[in-house]
Design a protein around this motif. Structure first.
Motif, short mmCIF file in Angstrom:
data_model
loop_
_atom_site.label_atom_id
_atom_site.label_comp_id
_atom_site.label_asym_id
_atom_site.label_seq_id
_atom_site.Cartn_x
_atom_site.Cartn_y
_atom_site.Cartn_z
N ILE A 50 2.57 -1.17 7.18
CA ILE A 50 1.53 -2.05 7.72
C ILE A 50 0.52 -2.41 6.63
O ILE A 50 0.07 -3.56 6.53
CB ILE A 50 0.85 -1.38 8.92
N ASN A 51 0.16 -1.45 5.80
CA ASN A 51 -0.81 -1.73 4.74
C ASN A 51 -0.24 -2.75 3.76
O ASN A 51 -0.95 -3.68 3.34
CB ASN A 51 -1.18 -0.44 4.02
N GLU A 52 1.01 -2.58 3.37
CA GLU A 52 1.63 -3.54 2.45
C GLU A 52 1.67 -4.93 3.08
O GLU A 52 1.44 -5.93 2.39
CB GLU A 52 3.03 -3.08 2.07
N ALA A 77 -3.82 0.23 8.59
CA ALA A 77 -3.47 1.65 8.80
C ALA A 77 -4.39 2.60 8.05
O ALA A 77 -4.05 3.75 7.83
CB ALA A 77 -2.01 1.90 8.42
N LEU A 78 -5.56 2.12 7.64
CA LEU A 78 -6.52 2.98 6.97
C LEU A 78 -7.15 3.98 7.93
O LEU A 78 -7.49 5.10 7.55
CB LEU A 78 -7.61 2.14 6.31
N MET A 79 -7.30 3.58 9.19
CA MET A 79 -8.01 4.42 10.16
C MET A 79 -7.26 4.60 11.47
O MET A 79 -7.62 5.43 12.28
CB MET A 79 -9.37 3.79 10.48
N GLU A 80 -6.19 3.79 11.68
CA GLU A 80 -5.47 3.82 12.94
C GLU A 80 -4.52 5.01 12.98
O GLU A 80 -3.45 4.98 12.37
CB GLU A 80 -4.70 2.50 13.14
N LEU A 81 -4.90 6.04 13.70
CA LEU A 81 -4.15 7.30 13.68
C LEU A 81 -2.77 7.18 14.31
O LEU A 81 -1.88 7.98 14.01
CB LEU A 81 -4.97 8.38 14.39
N PRO A 108 7.48 -3.65 -3.61
CA PRO A 108 6.95 -2.47 -2.92
C PRO A 108 5.84 -1.84 -3.74
O PRO A 108 6.00 -1.61 -4.94
CB PRO A 108 8.18 -1.55 -2.81
N PHE A 109 4.70 -1.61 -3.12
CA PHE A 109 3.55 -1.06 -3.84
C PHE A 109 3.65 0.46 -3.98
O PHE A 109 2.93 1.06 -4.78
CB PHE A 109 2.25 -1.40 -3.12
N ASN A 110 4.49 1.09 -3.18
CA ASN A 110 4.57 2.54 -3.18
C ASN A 110 4.93 3.06 -4.57
O ASN A 110 5.97 2.71 -5.14
CB ASN A 110 5.60 3.01 -2.16
#
Length: 546
Positions: free
Chosen positions: A104-106, A81-85, A494-496
């Protein structure tokens, strides 16, 4: 003569073959259907968690990783999800929701940790054979899209997983990041881009092959290629008897008795799930969508582009159809792909049957399919438009992202098939479900994975979810919990809001997987001409403090 005629009758032959098959019934603890990234990942987990369990994998093709996991049949992106708008929708008030992107990133971070652990075990070898650093870039033009990308960047900067992202509206800066998309572009056009140096290109086919090769070294693992699943029968003790046959000679059948079955057969999973006749299967239908890419192998162009550049999807387009011009590294070969262009076929697999869609349609899922079609007219219009495209249309789409593209440098490639989930719901009749979904029976004896993107990128997380459902008691045990902390150290964390933890995990996997590691920046004012991402050398990490 009469005796010979009786023996040669179809019914008598079937009875004889079934009797022979019964005498040769194979017994296994776990049956994995499909030789792709999902089955390979689950098999690797279970082999490490329960080394005494017997595992059997059956694959209809002559080798593994030939369908959705094959490098030429998917986008090969480490979907994080770094670039997927499409993973960060804009709300009516102009704000941007990032919950899906964070999720998604996690999940992708768990995949990186899983792969890093397998490298440490010697299961996965030579990380650059399956994963490489390729910056992830979002690129848009026009006032409306630029405003959206700016809002997206601002929102993502609140999460530590995205704090190495850079933003720019400066033509020269974006040209430095992705020369192909800027050379020849109108200098007055309003553009914007974000760049993340921690992006990757992943060859899921190579990961699959290496994982399965390692499993084959175990005495209690069996790989059976050219094997087609024909039918399922539930036994009184809750185990399953599965009838399989040789792909090239369906008359030669045999039986496999399994305590647990995983159906990880890509687009074919729905049809196989229906064959189990579990009640949960009645809730689902599938709609196949194929894809084509323009491929460039010209070394002058390939060497001039090191990035995955994703744009904004067309109205009604499914998530897998977001246009992107990508650096790909497939089996050591560098290429650039542009696409995808949606195609339609009634096949559920690239090498499937034209009858797949019709044979999967029944009285339980027909109405949900109709409702979804009526509620998603924009999608239907989009797919029709895509199917009617010609070479000129596709090249025109490419020129929007690469203004100086030349036809002679590109060829059209047919990629794989994906099957979008359609789920029956009481209120709406049916809904189109994006992403992937695990479906299992009440007893947890059979499970299937349906759906598509982000799929392979989050295989490690998806298989953890599956095991939490079907092996709930085992997953809660001290033995499995301790083992999982070694396999995926970030499992359950959770990384958040935990910048130190997330960056430590990212640094560790970057080191083991031989990837670049970009330092996070401070989320201050949005820089109009940001500096290039700093790349640092990471020292080995012996232990991870959680």
């Amino acid at each position: 003569m009469k005796r010979k005629t009786a023996i040669n009758s179809v019914g008598e032959k079937d009875r004889l073959m079934n009797a022979i098959a019964a005498s040769r019934e194979q017994v296994t603890d776990v049956l994995l259907i499909g030789g792709g990234i999902m089955s390979a990942t689950l098999g690797t987990y279970l082999q490490e968690l329960e080394p005494t369990w017997s595992i059997t994998m059956v694959e209809r093709m002559e080798s593994v990783a030939q369908e959705s996991s094959n490098g030429w049949n998917n986008a090969g992106t480490g979907h994080s999800a770094l670039m997927e708008l499409n993973y960060t929708p804009q709300n009516p008030d102009g704000s941007v929701s990032i919950e899906k992107a964070v999720q998604i990133n996690e999940a992708f971070q768990l995949s990186r940790q899983f792969w890093a652990h397998q490298v440490g075990r010697g299961v996965l070898r030579h990380p650059r054979s399956f994963i490489n650093s390729v910056p992830h870039i979002s690129f848009v033009w026009g006032e409306e899209h630029v405003n959206f990308l700016r809002a997206r960047y601002t929102a993502l900067q609140q999460n530590p997983l995205f704090q190495d992202m850079r933003y720019s509206e400066d033509h020269q800066q974006i040209k430095d990041w992705a020369p192909l998309v800027m050379e020849g572009r109108n200098p007055q056009q309003k553009v914007a881009a974000t760049r993340t140096g921690n992006g990757t290109d992943v060859n899921y086919g190579e990961i699959t092959r290496q994982l399965i090769a390692a499993l084959q070294t175990r005495d209690n693992f069996s790989l059976q290629l050219s094997t087609q699943v024909r039918d399922f029968r539930r036994n009184a003790d809750k185990s399953w008897t599965v009838r399989v046959s040789d792909t090239h000679n369906p008359k030669i059948s045999r039986l496999i008795r399994a305590k647990f079955i995983f159906i990880g057969a890509g687009g074919a999973a729905l049809k196989l799930l229906q064959k189990t006749r579990i009640p949960q299967a009645k809730d689902y239908a599938g709609f196949p969508v194929g894809g084509q890419f323009l491929v460039c192998e010209n070394p002058d162009i390939v060497g001039h582009h090191l990035a995955k550049v994703y744009g904004q999807a067309s109205t009604g387009a499914p998530p897998m159809s977001v246009p992107h011009i990508d650096t790909r590294i497939i089996d050591g070969k560098h290429v650039v792909l542009f696409g995808p262009f949606a195609t339609f076929s009634t096949r559920f697999l690239k090498h499937g049957s034209l009858w797949d869609l019709l044979s999967s349609t029944n009285t339980s899922n027909l109405l949900p399919m109709i409702h979804v079609g009526m509620d998603n007219l924009a999608l239907v219009k989009y797919l029709v438009g895509q199917v009617l495209q010609n070479d000129e249309d596709r090249f025109s789409a490419l020129r929007a992202y690469y203004p100086q593209a030349k036809k002679a440098d590109w060829r059209l490639w047919q990629a794989g098939q994906r099957v979008q989930i359609i789920k029956r719901e009481a209120k709406t009749g049916g809904v189109l479900r994006l992403g992937t979904e695990v479906v299992c029976d009440d007893e947890g004896t059979v499970a299937a994975l349906l759906g598509a993107s982000p799929g392979a990128s989050t295989a490690a997380a998806i298989m953890l979810e599956l095991m939490e459902t079907v092996f709930a008691q085992k997953m809660a045990s001290t033995a499995w919990q301790e083992a999982l902390k070694q396999i995926v150290p970030g499992y359950g964390i959770p990384f958040n809001g935990r910048q130190a933890t997330s960056q430590e995990m990212l640094a560790w996997t970057s080191k083991v997987l031989e990837l670049d590691y970009a330092l996070p920046c401070q989320p201050d004012a949005i820089p109009q001409t940001p500096r290039a991402l700093p790349v640092v050398s990471i020292a080995p990490v012996a232990d991870i403090a959680l």
